[in-house]
Design a protein around this motif. Structure first.
Motif, PDB file in Angstrom:
ATOM      1  N   ARG A   1       1.004  -1.264   0.010  1.00 46.78           N
ATOM      2  CA  ARG A   1      -0.060  -0.095  -0.285  1.00 46.78           C
ATOM      3  C   ARG A   1       0.624   1.252   0.288  1.00 46.78           C
ATOM      4  N   GLN A   2       0.308   2.508  -0.783  1.00 46.39           N
ATOM      5  CA  GLN A   2       1.317   3.279  -0.919  1.00 46.39           C
ATOM      6  C   GLN A   2       0.274   5.114  -0.125  1.00 46.39           C
ATOM      7  N   SER A   3       0.805   5.486  -0.092  1.00 45.03           N
ATOM      8  CA  SER A   3      -0.232   7.299   0.392  1.00 45.03           C
ATOM      9  C   SER A   3      -0.561   6.722   1.657  1.00 45.03           C
ATOM     10  N   GLY A   4       0.209   6.757   2.252  1.00 44.59           N
ATOM     11  CA  GLY A   4      -0.568   6.138   3.453  1.00 44.59           C
ATOM     12  C   GLY A   4      -1.757   4.489   3.801  1.00 44.59           C
TER      13      GLY A   4
ATOM     14  N   PHE B   1     -16.169   5.969  -5.580  1.00 45.90           N
ATOM     15  CA  PHE B   1     -15.900   4.874  -5.046  1.00 45.90           C
ATOM     16  C   PHE B   1     -16.283   5.472  -4.146  1.00 45.90           C
ATOM     17  N   TYR B   2     -16.538   3.743  -2.913  1.00 46.82           N
ATOM     18  CA  TYR B   2     -17.340   4.415  -1.516  1.00 46.82           C
ATOM     19  C   TYR B   2     -17.244   3.905  -0.445  1.00 46.82           C
ATOM     20  N   ARG B   3     -17.174   4.650   0.680  1.00 48.46           N
ATOM     21  CA  ARG B   3     -16.749   4.571   1.879  1.00 48.46           C
ATOM     22  C   ARG B   3     -18.165   4.217   2.831  1.00 48.46           C
ATOM     23  N   TYR B   4     -18.034   3.256   3.838  1.00 46.69           N
ATOM     24  CA  TYR B   4     -18.393   3.731   5.189  1.00 46.69           C
ATOM     25  C   TYR B   4     -18.479   3.912   6.183  1.00 46.69           C
ATOM     26  N   LEU B   5     -18.712   5.323   6.580  1.00 50.51           N
ATOM     27  CA  LEU B   5     -18.170   6.209   8.079  1.00 50.51           C
ATOM     28  C   LEU B   5     -19.555   5.963   8.647  1.00 50.51           C
ATOM     29  N   ALA B   6     -18.268   5.017   9.924  1.00 56.67           N
ATOM     30  CA  ALA B   6     -18.807   5.198  11.465  1.00 56.67           C
ATOM     31  C   ALA B   6     -19.279   7.121  11.977  1.00 56.67           C
ATOM     32  N   GLU B   7     -20.616   6.885  12.671  1.00 57.68           N
ATOM     33  CA  GLU B   7     -20.753   8.068  13.831  1.00 57.68           C
ATOM     34  C   GLU B   7     -19.056   8.132  14.348  1.00 57.68           C
ATOM     35  N   GLN B   8     -18.725   9.295  14.268  1.00 54.60           N
ATOM     36  CA  GLN B   8     -17.797   9.654  14.598  1.00 54.60           C
ATOM     37  C   GLN B   8     -18.229  10.723  16.813  1.00 54.60           C
ATOM     38  N   PRO B   9     -17.679  10.393  17.689  1.00 57.71           N
ATOM     39  CA  PRO B   9     -18.208  10.736  19.320  1.00 57.71           C
ATOM     40  C   PRO B   9     -17.889  13.062  18.654  1.00 57.71           C
ATOM     41  N   ASN B  10     -17.028  13.512  17.617  1.00 53.94           N
ATOM     42  CA  ASN B  10     -16.714  14.541  17.771  1.00 53.94           C
ATOM     43  C   ASN B  10     -16.948  14.897  16.677  1.00 53.94           C
ATOM     44  N   GLN B  11     -16.460  16.341  16.365  1.00 58.83           N
ATOM     45  CA  GLN B  11     -15.667  17.477  14.490  1.00 58.83           C
ATOM     46  C   GLN B  11     -14.819  16.721  14.349  1.00 58.83           C
ATOM     47  N   GLN B  12     -14.446  16.195  15.478  1.00 50.53           N
ATOM     48  CA  GLN B  12     -12.450  16.605  15.094  1.00 50.53           C
ATOM     49  C   GLN B  12     -11.973  15.009  14.502  1.00 50.53           C
ATOM     50  N   ALA B  13     -12.388  14.083  15.095  1.00 52.49           N
ATOM     51  CA  ALA B  13     -13.380  12.739  14.730  1.00 52.49           C
ATOM     52  C   ALA B  13     -13.581  12.772  13.470  1.00 52.49           C
ATOM     53  N   ALA B  14     -14.491  13.044  13.340  1.00 55.50           N
ATOM     54  CA  ALA B  14     -15.268  13.015  12.118  1.00 55.50           C
ATOM     55  C   ALA B  14     -14.797  13.805  10.950  1.00 55.50           C
ATOM     56  N   GLN B  15     -13.689  14.513  11.117  1.00 58.40           N
ATOM     57  CA  GLN B  15     -12.891  15.515  10.103  1.00 58.40           C
ATOM     58  C   GLN B  15     -11.658  14.736   9.465  1.00 58.40           C
ATOM     59  N   LYS B  16     -10.795  13.826  11.062  1.00 58.05           N
ATOM     60  CA  LYS B  16     -10.063  13.190  10.093  1.00 58.05           C
ATOM     61  C   LYS B  16     -10.378  11.786   9.733  1.00 58.05           C
ATOM     62  N   GLN B  17     -11.421  10.858   9.833  1.00 58.44           N
ATOM     63  CA  GLN B  17     -11.972  10.132   9.638  1.00 58.44           C
ATOM     64  C   GLN B  17     -12.367  10.346   8.006  1.00 58.44           C
ATOM     65  N   ILE B  18     -12.951  12.290   7.658  1.00 58.34           N
ATOM     66  CA  ILE B  18     -12.834  12.049   6.057  1.00 58.34           C
ATOM     67  C   ILE B  18     -11.779  12.040   5.431  1.00 58.34           C
ATOM     68  N   GLN B  19     -11.146  12.987   5.520  1.00 53.76           N
ATOM     69  CA  GLN B  19      -9.289  12.321   5.643  1.00 53.76           C
ATOM     70  C   GLN B  19      -8.609  11.484   5.533  1.00 53.76           C
ATOM     71  N   ASN B  20      -9.082  10.280   6.428  1.00 57.48           N
ATOM     72  CA  ASN B  20      -8.548   9.893   5.960  1.00 57.48           C
ATOM     73  C   ASN B  20      -8.901   8.667   4.595  1.00 57.48           C
ATOM     74  N   GLN B  21     -10.347   8.768   4.559  1.00 56.03           N
ATOM     75  CA  GLN B  21     -11.395   7.826   4.702  1.00 56.03           C
ATOM     76  C   GLN B  21     -11.646   8.087   2.703  1.00 56.03           C
ATOM     77  N   ILE B  22     -11.453   9.357   2.141  1.00 51.78           N
ATOM     78  CA  ILE B  22     -12.441  10.111   1.546  1.00 51.78           C
ATOM     79  C   ILE B  22     -11.146  10.791   0.908  1.00 51.78           C
ATOM     80  N   ILE B  23     -10.123  12.217   1.333  1.00 50.18           N
ATOM     81  CA  ILE B  23      -9.518  12.659   0.954  1.00 50.18           C
ATOM     82  C   ILE B  23      -8.108  12.005   0.170  1.00 50.18           C
ATOM     83  N   ASN B  24      -8.127  11.116   1.020  1.00 45.96           N
ATOM     84  CA  ASN B  24      -6.785  10.288   1.095  1.00 45.96           C
ATOM     85  C   ASN B  24      -6.932   9.918   0.105  1.00 45.96           C
TER      86      ASN B  24
END
Length: 672
Positions: free
Chosen positions: A70-73, A630-653
């Motif tokens: 795997r590349q790009s993290g 492409f599709y991603r399943y995003l789990a509900e996160q406890p706060n906005q910071q965690a949600a933004q990190k999930q979007i960064q990791n799963q979608i933006i990257n």
């Protein structure tokens, strides 16, 4: 889990607890089979903790294995990588366990690899219930920055510093019988001259051996000439590799001691990009109010060196409408990557084509490629970026253009454009004879969306328009059948969409109304895999490129005049040969004027494979201006910071990794 090591191997063991009397779910599967729905474990290993490139190893309880690099993290996944590693499993009462041994010589060790590594241990639980566990922070499986930090691997890695590959393909000859040169370099990065033995293990298991003194920081390769063919019938820039290398593995060992220093199972070469143009797009977050002063691009000329250094590269800026050459530059000889800049102060704003042609020393056109270049307007026509999704192309009130009968605007890319017009007027778009459709009721003032090509467009107004707002907007898909829910809900949802995905239950009246408003309907399709006779699948016969072309073009998404194309589900599950068959079919479709307004949109499950066949498909799809999804399943996160990190990791990257594979792809991405 436990981790230990010696000078040659890293050892990892995992014990998976489960209720007594139960057995783990799973079967013995083929190599690299889909074992993730079995009781299985996944081990992510990041040598030197690069947080970018790492290796994925997986095993179920029945000795089935899967591996990839795997590349790009983690966003790019190359499943064609085949590692040398050993696995053993055991089933006991109330548990099952797995042990793996990974040799250091197989992990592409670099001078930067130290004693601190990244490690993630993951488990897919199927019995007695479905659950997923990981040692990664935030529940991460494949996001490298979230892996555990493994310290203390105190091994002298210097002896393993012989990176092998990656293999390089360059065009040797074009014409009716193209050939490519395939080279896999071996580099000595130990810092000292070394005498090594290189074993090239052939497909028939015979061995070709060479013993030599390889100087520090020098490389050697053993080139092969392979047959190729153009992926696009009229194109001369992308090629399918039709024959395979005779070598399946390269092993490097110390010439005196015989100790293995590096090994690589070679990937089958599939795809050669003989030329690629990358444009520095002026439409970005820093877009200025002034007209574009210059356009810059890079031309990658991937032909064998002896031809490149004796040839000539000519790059032209041509009109989209009549092909007139507005500017040109010549480079003799060109570099591998030639940087080109055209001054555009005297060229009107709009869309143009950059065309690059490489000629050999005899003056023969060997390779050519082209792409879109935009010159953005300034002044009252400037493109105002509002956010990552929307740009304002015109606002007549704010820009002092109320009352004008013709309003020109620039669409900075081929895509959807939104219109909002107030006032007692009739509005026509470009040279169309019918008024612009403004919503379901066909009333003025109102709103409309149209898919427009990149470049200059204009509205023609009869009457008085109080304000005209024009914006570039993203593709917004409603993925369901109309009338499945209440009319009120459907009106609200569909008013903000420009594409319906599905629509199999829609009435003909609805479909006509939808398409008359300039919107599109895409049909679902399955990725071609096996030959079909009527509706019967032939299980032991995979599709050829001809079969694939027939399946796609006869699908209702391509044959029904009220539909605009297809979205192809689970495209990533196709095998490499199947993907190359799809790529060949797509090359024919993209080259056929009959399908000029049709869309082929692949839909990837999760991450996007970065292997050669996938890059071949991506290049054709991007060049044709088609979207990919492409599709991603995003789990509900406890706060906005965690949600933004999930979007960064799963979608933006994932989007950034796609852009790295195929420049310009991010403009065509659809996230679901």
């Amino acid at each position: 889990g436990q981790v230990c090591y010696d000078d040659a191997y890293l050892y990892i063991s995992l014990k998976c607890l489960m209720p007594k009397g139960m057995k783990p779910k799973g079967i013995k599967r083929r190599d690299d089979g889909h074992l993730f729905s079995d009781d299985s474990v996944e081990i992510m290993l990041d040598p030197g903790r690069t947080m970018s490139k790492y290796f994925q190893f997986a095993a179920n309880a029945y000795d089935s294995t899967y591996d990839s690099v795997r590349q790009s993290g983690g966003a790019q996944n190359d499943q064609s990588w085949e590692g040398d590693w050993d696995v053993a499993t055991h089933m006991g009462d109330g548990y099952w366990s797995v042990e793996i041994a990974v040799p250091f010589y197989n992990l592409a060790i670099t001078p930067e690899t130290g004693s601190t590594w990244g490690l993630n241990l993951c488990r897919n639980i199927q019995v007695p219930y479905v659950a997923y566990t990981t040692t990664g922070s935030h529940g991460a499986f494949t996001n490298a920055p979230d892996f555990m930090i493994l310290k203390g691997i105190d091994v002298d890695f210097n002896r393993y510093l012989y990176p092998i590959g990656p293999g390089k393909l360059s065009l040797q000859s074009g014409g009716d019988s193209p050939e490519v040169l395939y080279e896999v370099p071996v580099v000595n990065m130990t810092g000292k001259d070394r005498t090594i033995k290189i074993d090239r293990i052939l497909k028939d298991d015979s061995v070709e051996s060479t013993t030599l003194l390889l100087e520090a920081n020098k490389s050697i390769s053993f080139p092969e000439v392979l047959a190729a063919s153009s992926l696009v019938p009229t194109g001369r820039d992308i090629y399918a590799v039709d024959s395979d290398s005779k070598v399946k593995k390269i092993v490097i060992s110390d010439a005196k001691t015989g100790v293995m220093l590096a090994a690589s199972n070679l990937k089958r070469p599939w795809f050669c990009e003989a030329m690629k143009i990358i444009v520095d797009d002026p439409w970005n977050r820093n877009t200025q109010k002034q007209k574009t002063k210059s356009v810059s691009l890079k031309v990658h000329t991937n032909v064998i060196e002896v031809n490149r250094i004796s040839g000539t590269l000519r790059v032209e800026l041509r009109s989209e409408t009549n092909g007139k050459v507005l500017a040109s530059k010549t480079f003799t000889p060109p570099a591998d990557v030639t940087e080109v800049t055209f001054e555009t102060s005297s060229i009107p704003w709009g869309a143009y084509r950059a065309v690059a042609e490489f000629q050999d020393s005899a003056g023969n056109n060997v390779v050519s490629s082209e792409t879109v270049v935009t010159i953005l307007p300034g002044g009252k026509h400037y493109v105002k970026v509002l956010n990552n999704f929307v740009s304002e192309l015109m606002n007549t009130q704010q820009r002092g253009r109320d009352g004008e009968k013709k309003i020109a605007f620039m669409n900075p890319r081929s895509g959807w454009v939104f219109f909002n017009i107030t006032g007692k007027c009739e509005v026509k778009l470009d040279g169309e004879s019918k008024p612009l459709a403004l919503g379901k009721a066909r009333q003025y003032p109102g709103e409309a969306m149209r898919y427009l090509s990149v470049g200059r467009h204009s509205l023609h107004i009869e009457g008085v328009a109080e304000n005209v707002i024009i914006r570039s907007v993203p593709q917004i898909i409603y993925s369901s059948d109309p009338y499945r829910y209440s009319p009120e809900m459907m009106n609200e949802a569909l008013a903000n969409a420009n594409i319906i995905l599905g629509g199999s239950q829609a009435t003909a009246e609805f479909m006509h109304e939808w398409t008359d408003a300039g919107k599109k309907i895409l049909a679902f399709a399955a990725a071609p895999s096996h030959r079909m006779i009527g509706n019967v699948r032939i299980d032991d016969q995979y599709v050829s490129a001809e079969d694939c072309y027939e399946q796609i073009t006869s699908h209702k998404g391509f044959s029904d005049p009220l539909r605009s194309g297809v979205m192809v589900d689970q495209i990533g599950s196709a095998t490499p040969p199947q993907k190359m068959a799809i790529a060949r079919a797509l090359g024919r479709i993209a080259d056929n004027q009959e399908f000029e307004n049709r869309i082929y949109c692949p839909w990837y499950e999760g991450g996007i494979d970065s292997s050669g066949p996938n890059r071949a498909m991506d290049r054709i799809i991007s060049s044709a201006g088609w979207p990919f999804s492409f599709y991603r399943y995003l789990a509900e996160q406890p706060n906005q910071q965690a949600a933004q990190k999930q979007i960064q990791n799963q979608i933006i990257n994932t989007l950034l990794a796609s852009e790295e594979n195929s420049p310009g792809a991010i403009r065509h991405a659809v996230v679901t």
